[in-house]
Design a protein around this motif. Sequence first.
Motif: not given
Length: 431
Positions: A190, A218, A255, A317, A319, A356
């Motif tokens: 990552r 992702h 992503r 969420r 970002q 999450l």
Amino acid sequence: MSVSQQVFLSDAMRRLNLTRDIFASRIGVKRRELDAWLLSEESRHYRPMPDVVHRFVTEIMENEPLLKKYAEAAQTGPIRDRIAINGKHQLLSVDQFTRESVEDLFRIADLMQPIARRQKVSRVLEGAVLGNLFFEASTRTRVSFGAAFCRLGGSVCDTTGFTFSSMAKGESIYDTSRVLSGYVDALVIRHPDEGSVAEFARATNIPVVNGGDGPGEHPSQALLDLYTILTEFSRLGKLLDGSHIALVGDLKYGRTVHSLIKLLALYRGLKFTLVSPPGLEMPSAIIDQAAKHGHVIEQTNSLQKGLSGADVIYTTRVQKERFQQEELQGYVPQFQVNKSIVDAFCRDDVIIMHPLPRDSREGAHDLSVDLNEDPRLAIFRQTDNGIPVRMAIFAVLMGVESLVQHSLRDVTWFPPTHVGPDDTLLPGIEY
Ligand code: ASP
């Protein structure tokens, strides 16, 4: 030979639709040997290929049914060959999948469920070492990749953050990747920059998995999200083809939604509603890619409009860590997915998902905790699915998927029947 060896072989691979790796294994030679045959005659590493190989390949090319059989075999061979990228067994983007290969991967994930649920153990990756390289914050992805590798019998070496890695001393991606390839058998990476994981992958021949490259992709998250949708739909007696998926939140930098919409687009006749605050809309290149498959795609800033009639609500969420000049506007309390809006605008069989972490801080307006006891909230079933799906990814990339079934043994300890004290018992979902 009237054409050069290089042209002859390249043409054969193109017509047979085979990568170098697969072609080399089909004709029973080492990849390195094939590479040397493919060089120009002026190169000092050039090697002439044996006559017998020329005759064998010519025979396939001149025989139409044989040519077709070989070309089709590329579609039905091992999954790792079908999803290979640049001839390597690596997972960088969901673009590597077709609907068939994704469903084949999910059959392997199903096979992993007894291990993920701690009823069985397997040691098919005994002796293998995973390098888990996380240069950005992570809890779920890092731990679940590590746990998935361990549950197949492998071991894990972790490194987190730039501060404690040699990249803080100015080491290049190429050097880091090459060095680590000498230590471990697979890498999960990552990194905050889009495209960076592909750069790591170019510098090694071992399996590399993209664990999130900035706002790019992702893929493993999208795979577990799709697996969750299919599992939940099967419990509810619904089909994914023709369903309505609402993607909500920061669709510009999220992503997970970038990968998910591309993967879902492999299905038929979907309706997508893309619900984001102004300025955080999904990039048009991604929308265009999904739209090419003939889906209905609507964009809106209104949560009520976007959620009405949805079969899946996938919230994300904001970002903030990726914001450049953006000001967060319109992300008001009315933008929060909570029980009252779901009750008012959605059916009883909607499923609510989130990759999450959800931002639970004051004023964040991320997915509300007031849905926690609502069985429509699938977020923890979704995270649980991260293990079998990531185990399937490793098994496929390392080529051990056919060994799993016979490797299973009973566990020796006593795990709880439900891992979460508040897990809802739903018919059709095993815990
Ligand atoms: N965990 C997901 C990711 O790494 C989602 C998020 O961070 O919001 O992209």
